[in-house]
Motif scaffolding. Structure first.
Motif, short mmCIF file in Angstrom:
data_model
loop_
_atom_site.label_atom_id
_atom_site.label_comp_id
_atom_site.label_asym_id
_atom_site.label_seq_id
_atom_site.Cartn_x
_atom_site.Cartn_y
_atom_site.Cartn_z
N ARG A 45 0.83 -1.21 0.00
CA ARG A 45 0.00 0.00 0.00
C ARG A 45 0.87 1.26 0.00
N ASP A 48 1.63 1.80 -3.47
CA ASP A 48 0.46 2.33 -4.20
C ASP A 48 0.30 3.83 -3.95
N ILE A 49 0.43 4.23 -2.70
CA ILE A 49 0.22 5.65 -2.36
C ILE A 49 1.29 6.51 -3.01
N HIS A 186 -2.98 7.82 7.18
CA HIS A 186 -2.79 8.50 5.90
C HIS A 186 -4.16 8.89 5.33
N SER A 188 -5.35 8.82 2.50
CA SER A 188 -5.86 7.89 1.48
C SER A 188 -6.75 6.82 2.11
N LEU A 190 -5.51 4.11 3.20
CA LEU A 190 -4.90 2.83 2.84
C LEU A 190 -3.97 2.28 3.91
N ASP A 326 -9.17 11.18 9.87
CA ASP A 326 -8.32 10.20 9.18
C ASP A 326 -8.34 8.85 9.90
N TRP A 330 -9.73 5.34 8.12
CA TRP A 330 -8.94 4.09 8.16
C TRP A 330 -9.73 2.97 8.85
#
Ligand code: NAD
Ligand code: UFG
Length: 338
Positions: A45, A48-49, A186, A188, A190, A326, A330
Motif C-alpha cells: 500500500r 500504491d500511495i 494517511h 488515502s 490505505l 483520518d 482508516w
C-alpha cells in the motif's frame, strides 16, 4: 542517484507513513521488518500511495548476517530505526523480550552500521522517557523521570547507548525523536494503525467502539488534577510525525553528534475532548464508562516543541479534527483482527 534510506520497522504504523514521506521526497527506500506487528500488505500500500517501488526484506534487526547482507548490497545513506515492541503492559509481563528486541536489537543494528560506515541514524524514542513530567509543557531539557515500565526503560537505555556512541565516535550523526501521542492515518485511508487484539491506546479503542467492534470505552480516571479530571496528552498526526523525520535527517546531515527533539504539537487534549472530537468526525456516539485510573498513567504530558520548530524548521500542522477524521476513514476500511 537518489539517496537510499533503510527503514527498520517500515511495515508498521509510523514506519509505513515515514516510508511514504521519504519516497515522495525522492529517497529510495529499503524496509527491514520481521512482521511481528507489520505486514507485507502494508508495504504494498505504501508503494500504491507513493506510486514508487521499494525493496522489502523480511528479517530481523537481531540477525547480524541479515544486516551485513543489507548493508553490503545497498549503499545506505541513513537508517530510520522504528523496529521495536511497544506494548507497555506486555513489557511488564515479559521484560526480557523487550530488552532483547529493543535494546539488544538496536546495539546489533548500530554495530552493523559502524562496520558498513553508515553513521546517520534517526531513532524512534518516546515522551515516555519523561516519566511523570515535573512540568508541562515538557522540553528536551526536562530531566527524564522515574519510568514505570520496561518498555519506557528500553527507550531510555537506547538513548544512553546512542549518547555513548556519539561521545566515542564523532563521525556519527544521530537524531533521537521523542514522539508524544501518534494518532490518525494517511488521508488515502490505505494505511493506519492495526492493533493486534484489544487496543491499548485511546484512539484505536475509540475507533473500534465507533465501528461497533467493541461495546464500551473505559475512561481511565476522571479524578486527575486536569480541567475535566481526565488525562491530558499531546496527540500528533502520524503524517506530521513522518515529516518530522525528513526534517530531522536533513538537520543531522549538516550537524554531527547527537540531537534530541520532541515531536509534539504543544497542545494537550483530555480524554473527554478526544471523545467529543471523534464523535463529531465520525457522526457516531461513543459509549464510555469512567473507570479507575490505569496503573502507570500520568495526569498530563504535552510537549514544548520549540526546539524542533527552530532547529528543524518543522511544525505539526494538522488538527485534532484531522487526526480523528483520518483515524475514522482508516477504521471504516479495516477488518476486525480479534
Ligand atoms: P508498530 O508495531 O506498528 O511498528 C513496529 C514495526 O517493527 C512492526 O512492523 C514490527 O513488525 C517491526 N519489528 C519489531 N521488532 C522487530 C525486529 N526485531 N526486527 C525487525 N522488525 C521488527 O509500532 P509503531 O507505532 O509504528 O512504532 C514505531 C516505533 O515508534 C517503535 O519503536 C515505538 O516504540 C515507537 N513509538 C511509538 C509510539 C506509539 O504510540 N505508536 C509512541 C512513541 C514511540
Ligand atoms: N485511555 C483511556 N482509555 C483507554 C486508553 C487510554 O481512558 O482505553 C486514556 C489514558 O488513561 C490516557 C490517554 O487515554 O490518559 C492516552 O492513553 P494512551 O494509551 O493512548 O497513550 P499513553 O499516553 O498512555 O501512551 C502512549 C504510548 C506509549 C508512549 C506514550 C508517549 O502508548 O507507548 O504515549 O509517547 F510511550
Amino acid at each position: 542517484m537518489n539517496k537510499k534510506v533503510l527503514i527498520t520497522g517500515g511495515a508498521g504504523y509510523i514506519g509505513s507513513h515515514a516510508a511514504v514521506t521519504f519516497l515522495e521526497a525522492g529517497y529510495d527506500v529499503v524496509i527491514l521488518d520481521n512482521f511481528s506487528n507489520g505486514s507485507a500488505d502494508t508495504v504494498r500500500r505504501v508503494e500504491d500511495i507513493s506510486k514508487r517501488g521499494l525493496r522489502l526484506i523480511e528479517g530481523d534487526i537481531r540477525d547480524k548476517s541479515c544486516l551485513h547482507q543489507i548493508f553490503s548490497e545497498n549503499e545506505v545513506y541513513a537508517v530510520l530505526h522504528f523496529a521495536g515492541l511497544k506494548s507497555v503492559a506486555e513489557s511488564v509481563s515479559d521484560p526480557l523480550r523487550y530488552y532483547e528486541n529493543n535494546v539488544a536489537g538496536t546495539v546489533f543494528l548500530c554495530e552493523a552500521m559502524e562496520e558498513a560506515n553508515v553513521r546517520r541514524l534517526v531513532f524512534s524514542s518516546s515522551a515516555t522517557v519523561y516519566g511523570d513530567p515535573v512540568e508541562n509543557p515538557v522540553s528536551e531539557r526536562c530531566l527524564t523521570g522515574k519510568l514505570s515500565s520496561p518498555y519506557g526503560r528500553s527507550k531510555s537505555m537506547v538513548e544512553e547507548v546512542l549518547q555513548d556512541i556519539a561521545a566515542a565516535k564523532p563521525a556519527w550523526h544521530i537524531a533521537i525523536l521523542r514522539y508524544f501521542n501518534p494518532a490518525g492515518a494517511h488521508p488515502s485511508g490505505l494505511i493506519g494503525e492495526s492493533p493486534n487484539g484489544p487496543p491499548n491506546n485511546l484512539i484505536p479503542y475509540i475507533s473500534q467502539v465507533a465501528a461497533g467492534w467493541r461495546d464500551v470505552l473505559r475512561v481511565f480516571g476522571d479524578d486527575y488534577p486536569t480541567p475535566d479530571g481526565t488525562g491530558v496528552r499531546d496527540y500528533i498526526h502520524v503524517q506530521d510525525l513522518a515529516e518530522g523525520h525528513l526534517s530531522a535527517l536533513e538537520a543531522i546531515n549538516k550537524r554531527a553528534g547527537l540531537h534530541i527533539w520532541n515531536l509534539g504539537t504543544g497542545r494537550g487534549y483530555s480524554v473527554l475532548e478526544v471523545i467529543r472530537a471523534f464523535e463529531i468526525a465520525s457522526g457516531r456516539s461513543i459509549n464510555f464508562e469512567i473507570e479507575r485510573r490505569r496503573l502507570g498513567d500520568v495526569a498530563e504530558c504535552w510537549a514544548d516543541p520549540t526546539k524542533a520548530q527552530m532547529e528543524l524548521n518543522w511544525k505539526a500542522n494538522r488538527s485534532l479534527t484531522e487526526m480523528m477524521t483520518d483515524a475514522w476513514r482508516w477504521q471504516k476500511n479495516s477488518l476486525p483482527s480479534a
